[in-house]
Write a protein that holds these residues in place. Structure first.
Motif: not given
Ligand code: SIN
Ligand code: CO
Length: 378
Positions: A87, A117, A119, A127, A130, A132, A138, A145, A147, A193, A203, A205
């Motif tokens: 990341l 950001m 990843s 990750v 979790h 946020d 995203l 990917r 989700w 998520h 990805t 973000s």
């Molecule tokens: C990811 O892209 O792996 C983390 C981004 C996120 O879950 O906020």
């Protein structure tokens, strides 16, 4: 500059903000059609090797492991073929294409946008589940990917105890979707998520800032401290002999309470604080002033035939005639304000619009500080 199209499919920003923002997730298929990512893997690995770039590596084999960058290229190239993700934060400060992507979210206001950001993950990488505390878009770059989403409950999610990341202990996804390149998922704060790379993928973000009450209040008290508090000495002329010298007495507490209750501020001071606070650049940002700056006269000549571009690291906001730039605040004349507002909104403007005094002097100061640059018109 024409407003950049928001990548919301057919949805207008108004419809998005009214129907989804901070309310429910939205999947936009082909938000950015034919999207092929913003940065090559080798350039990303170079960034992850830099001291002033925030990067993390998350591995899942068999237990979760997290390491903070910088990472050497050799280290990255020797990682296993599966189950890790790299990341890198603030990609928009280092990559023009990422800055341009961030600008397409202007409908949510610059004061709320944080960073892009990236990843980069190999199959199985992610990750973990979790939540946020901020809104996030995203955007899927190369590769796919999956989700899985879990709506927030009445109570905050309980977290796994012994993990180096804040992972949801009982993740029960209600929805699952696979994002192809160019697809984008919006998530409001608090939604559980989990993204898992189905193949090597990336990805982007697009994250938002939402200073919490504690952070904001602490910063505001610092601001008030800088401004100065009303002074006054503590006094207790009627003091009686202390039978318990260690006891904090009621008089002292009442006096202290009265002093604290005298802390006052005006709406103007609160607005001033917010302008400075929100325009404060990211902690690791260092501006690079021009190595051989033009003289004021040469700058003015160049300004008339150039486009002024705000540096991606610069945070520039305004409120009426107050301009806030990188944590500083200044009041400008009404006739300068319109063009400076345009510069702050669009992040670029025809230099000729700013080539009058006193605006030109201001722009020259910011150029000398590395807050903006000139690009000659063709
Ligand atoms: C990811 O892209 O792996 C983390 C981004 C996120 O879950 O906020
Ligand atoms: Co997240």
């Amino acid at each position: 500059m024409p407003a950049l199209t928001p990548p919301l499919g057919g949805l207008s920003p108004k419809a998005f903000l009214g129907g989804y923002w901070q309310k429910r997730p939205l999947l936009v298929r082909q938000a950015v059609p034919c999207f092929e990512g913003l940065i090559e893997k080798r350039d990303l690995f170079t960034l992850a090797g830099k001291e002033d770039v925030e990067s993390r590596l998350v591995l899942r084999s068999p237990d979760w492991q997290v390491a903070s960058g910088p990472f050497g290229r050799r280290h990255l190239s020797r990682l296993p073929a599966t189950n890790w993700t790299l990341l890198v934060n603030d990609l928009n400060l280092h990559c023009k294409a990422a800055d341009a992507l961030l600008r397409r979210f202007s409908f949510a206001s610059w004061a709320r946008l944080d960073d892009v950001m990236i990843s980069f993950a190999v199959p199985g990488g992610g990750v973990g589940p979790h939540a946020d505390s901020y809104d996030v878009f995203l955007l899927q770059g190369r590769g796919r990917r999956r989700w899985r989403l879990m709506p927030p409950g009445r109570r905050p999610f309980s977290l796994l105890r012994e993990a180096p990341l804040k992972l949801i202990a009982h993740f029960r996804p209600a929805e699952e979707m696979t994002l192809d390149p160019g697809d984008m998922l919006y998530l409001p704060p608090g939604w559980g998520h989990e993204g898992t790379a189905l193949e090597t993928c990336e990805t982007y973000s697009i994250g938002f800032r939402a200073p919490g009450a504690t952070e904001l209040s602490t910063a505001f008290l610092d601001f008030l401290h800088e401004r100065g508090f009303a002074d006054g000495a503590y006094s207790d002329p009627g003091r009686k002999p202390a039978s318990h010298p260690a006891r904090i007495d009621e008089h002292l507490l009442r006096e202290a309470g009265r002093t604290l209750a005298k802390i006052r501020w005006t709406d103007g001071e609160a607005a001033e604080f917010m302008g400075r606070y929100l325009s404060e650049p990211k902690q690791q940002v260092v501006f690079e002033p021009p190595a051989r700056p033009l003289s004021p006269q040469a700058f003015l000549r160049s300004l008339r035939v150039s486009t002024v571009r705000v540096d991606p690291r610069t945070r520039m906001l305004f409120r009426a005639q107050r301009i806030y730039i990188n944590g500083a605040s200044l009041r400008v004349e009404r006739r300068s304000a319109t063009a400076l507002h345009e510069l702050a909104d669009d992040r670029e403007i025809t230099g000729a619009r700013l080539a009058r005094q006193p605006t030109a002097d201001l722009i020259y100061d910011w150029y000398r500080a590395g807050f903006l640059s000139l690009e000659k018109n063709r």
